[in-house]
Write a protein that holds these residues in place. Structure first.
Motif, short mmCIF file in Angstrom:
data_model
loop_
_atom_site.label_atom_id
_atom_site.label_comp_id
_atom_site.label_asym_id
_atom_site.label_seq_id
_atom_site.Cartn_x
_atom_site.Cartn_y
_atom_site.Cartn_z
N ILE A 98 0.80 -1.23 0.00
CA ILE A 98 0.00 0.00 0.00
C ILE A 98 0.84 1.29 0.00
O ILE A 98 0.46 2.30 -0.59
CB ILE A 98 -1.02 -0.01 1.17
N LEU A 99 2.02 1.24 0.63
CA LEU A 99 2.85 2.45 0.68
C LEU A 99 3.20 2.95 -0.74
O LEU A 99 3.29 4.15 -0.97
CB LEU A 99 4.13 2.17 1.47
N SER A 100 3.36 1.99 -1.68
CA SER A 100 3.64 2.38 -3.08
C SER A 100 2.48 3.21 -3.64
O SER A 100 2.70 4.20 -4.33
CB SER A 100 3.83 1.14 -3.96
N SER A 101 1.25 2.78 -3.35
CA SER A 101 0.10 3.54 -3.86
C SER A 101 0.01 4.92 -3.23
O SER A 101 -0.31 5.90 -3.90
CB SER A 101 -1.21 2.78 -3.59
N LEU A 102 0.31 4.99 -1.93
CA LEU A 102 0.26 6.31 -1.26
C LEU A 102 1.31 7.24 -1.87
O LEU A 102 1.04 8.43 -2.10
CB LEU A 102 0.48 6.15 0.25
N ALA A 103 2.50 6.70 -2.19
CA ALA A 103 3.58 7.54 -2.74
C ALA A 103 3.36 7.85 -4.23
O ALA A 103 3.39 9.02 -4.64
CB ALA A 103 4.93 6.84 -2.53
N ILE A 113 -3.08 11.56 -0.34
CA ILE A 113 -2.75 10.37 0.47
C ILE A 113 -4.04 9.78 1.05
O ILE A 113 -4.27 8.57 1.03
CB ILE A 113 -1.79 10.75 1.63
N GLU A 114 -4.89 10.64 1.58
CA GLU A 114 -6.11 10.20 2.27
C GLU A 114 -7.06 9.49 1.30
O GLU A 114 -7.62 8.43 1.62
CB GLU A 114 -6.78 11.44 2.89
N GLU A 115 -7.22 10.06 0.09
CA GLU A 115 -8.12 9.47 -0.91
C GLU A 115 -7.63 8.08 -1.31
O GLU A 115 -8.41 7.13 -1.40
CB GLU A 115 -8.19 10.37 -2.16
N VAL A 116 -6.33 7.97 -1.53
CA VAL A 116 -5.77 6.69 -1.96
C VAL A 116 -5.83 5.67 -0.81
O VAL A 116 -6.11 4.49 -1.02
CB VAL A 116 -4.33 6.88 -2.51
N ARG A 117 -5.60 6.14 0.41
CA ARG A 117 -5.71 5.24 1.56
C ARG A 117 -7.14 4.69 1.65
O ARG A 117 -7.35 3.51 1.91
CB ARG A 117 -5.34 5.99 2.85
N LYS A 164 11.06 12.09 -8.74
CA LYS A 164 11.54 12.89 -7.60
C LYS A 164 10.37 13.19 -6.67
O LYS A 164 10.49 13.17 -5.45
CB LYS A 164 12.15 14.20 -8.10
N LYS A 165 9.22 13.46 -7.29
CA LYS A 165 8.01 13.74 -6.50
C LYS A 165 7.60 12.51 -5.68
O LYS A 165 7.26 12.62 -4.50
CB LYS A 165 6.89 14.12 -7.48
N VAL A 166 7.66 11.35 -6.32
CA VAL A 166 7.34 10.10 -5.62
C VAL A 166 8.32 9.91 -4.45
O VAL A 166 7.91 9.59 -3.33
CB VAL A 166 7.41 8.88 -6.59
N TYR A 167 9.58 10.17 -4.72
CA TYR A 167 10.61 10.01 -3.68
C TYR A 167 10.33 10.96 -2.50
O TYR A 167 10.35 10.54 -1.34
CB TYR A 167 11.99 10.29 -4.27
N ASN A 168 10.03 12.22 -2.82
CA ASN A 168 9.71 13.17 -1.74
C ASN A 168 8.46 12.73 -0.99
O ASN A 168 8.34 12.92 0.21
CB ASN A 168 9.52 14.59 -2.30
N GLY A 169 7.54 12.11 -1.75
CA GLY A 169 6.33 11.57 -1.15
C GLY A 169 6.67 10.48 -0.15
O GLY A 169 6.15 10.45 0.98
N TYR A 170 7.55 9.59 -0.54
CA TYR A 170 7.99 8.52 0.36
C TYR A 170 8.58 9.13 1.64
O TYR A 170 8.30 8.67 2.74
CB TYR A 170 9.05 7.66 -0.31
N VAL A 171 9.41 10.16 1.47
CA VAL A 171 10.06 10.78 2.63
C VAL A 171 8.99 11.33 3.59
O VAL A 171 9.08 11.14 4.80
CB VAL A 171 11.06 11.88 2.17
N GLU A 175 7.78 9.97 7.55
CA GLU A 175 7.55 10.77 8.76
C GLU A 175 6.19 10.42 9.38
O GLU A 175 6.08 10.23 10.58
CB GLU A 175 7.58 12.26 8.42
N ILE A 176 5.18 10.32 8.52
CA ILE A 176 3.82 10.05 9.04
C ILE A 176 3.74 8.65 9.67
O ILE A 176 3.18 8.47 10.73
CB ILE A 176 2.76 10.17 7.91
N TYR A 177 4.29 7.68 8.97
CA TYR A 177 4.15 6.28 9.42
C TYR A 177 5.44 5.73 10.02
O TYR A 177 5.74 4.54 9.88
CB TYR A 177 3.70 5.40 8.24
N HIS A 178 6.21 6.60 10.69
CA HIS A 178 7.55 6.19 11.16
C HIS A 178 7.53 4.99 12.11
O HIS A 178 8.48 4.23 12.18
CB HIS A 178 8.29 7.38 11.78
#
Ligand code: TMP
Length: 211
Positions: A98-103, A113-117, A164-171, A175-178
């Motif tokens: 699921i983290l891939s879809s969120l990113a 993020i919320e919509e995809v979750r 790069k956007k996906v990568y920043n999304g992962y970062v 933080e959110i799901y640390h």
């Protein structure tokens, strides 16, 4: 005995597939029953959806269609393959979840993020892996590795700005799901990356009282 569900996440070309082979070998040598699978895919239906998603001819696919197809494949995967294997006591190792879809869809495609979750929670009833390992490496390095000669699939062909956007999304997601995600420094040697991964897997096996 309940099994364990482990997801490996990270940008394209971060070395997940290679390390999965070594993790599997390590666990099998300890007589642990392992099931390796991947997303999108993992089932006959899921692999058909994967072909549609990655076909570079499908240039006009909307972000919403992309996110829904991924969630549909994930739901099928969860109920047909992952859950039964976990219930039978296996260690399930899944490349991407699921983290891939969120990113990629939530942040990379701007769907939120919320919509995809939410659509994923509908597909998998809110279930999550017991452990998520995140292979941390910047997208410029990884994409050079991946797209190289063949030009890559529909998602890999997206420009460097998207990745790069996906990568920043992962970062941001880290933080959110640390609490739920363990970070692996994927810039290190294969041996060190494997050692880091095994350490976290051993911890979860112990924590869950596996064997
Ligand atoms: P793979 O190359 O790691 O097998 O993944 C296929 C592509 O699909 C990769 O570029 C990442 C992308 N993807 C998403 O965009 N969202 C998802 O939820 C998943 C599982 C993969």
């Amino acid at each position: 005995m309940k099994g364990i569900f482990i997801a490996l996440e990270g940008p394209d070309g971060s070395g997940k597939s290679t390390i999965i082979k070594h993790i599997t070998k390590y666990l099998e040598e300890k007589n642990i029953d392992v099931l390796v699978t991947r997303e999108p895919g993992g089932t006959k239906i899921g692999e058909s959806i994967r072909k549609i998603l990655l076909d570079s001819k499908n240039k006009n696919m909307t972000p919403e269609t992309e996110a829904l197809l991924l969630a549909a494949a994930r739901g099928q995967h969860m109920y047909q393959k992952i859950l039964p294997a976990v219930k039978s006591g296996k260690v399930v190792i899944c490349e991407r979840f699921i983290l891939s879809s969120l990113a990629y869809q939530g942040i990379g495609r701007d769907l939120g993020i919320e919509e995809v979750r939410m659509i994923n929670d509908f597909a998998i009833r809110g279930m999550r892996p017991d452990l998520t390992l995140f292979f941390h490496v910047d997208p410029v390095t990884t994409l050079k590795r991946k797209t190289g000669e063949k030009g890559g699939d529909r998602l890999e062909r997206e420009g460097i700005d998207f990745h790069k956007k996906v990568y920043n999304g992962y970062v941001k997601l880290l933080e959110i799901y640390h609490k739920d995600i363990k970070i692996i420094d994927a810039t290190k040697s294969k041996k060190e990356v494997l050692e880091q991964s095994i350490r976290h897997i051993e911890n979860i096996l112990k924590r869950e009282g596996y064997r």
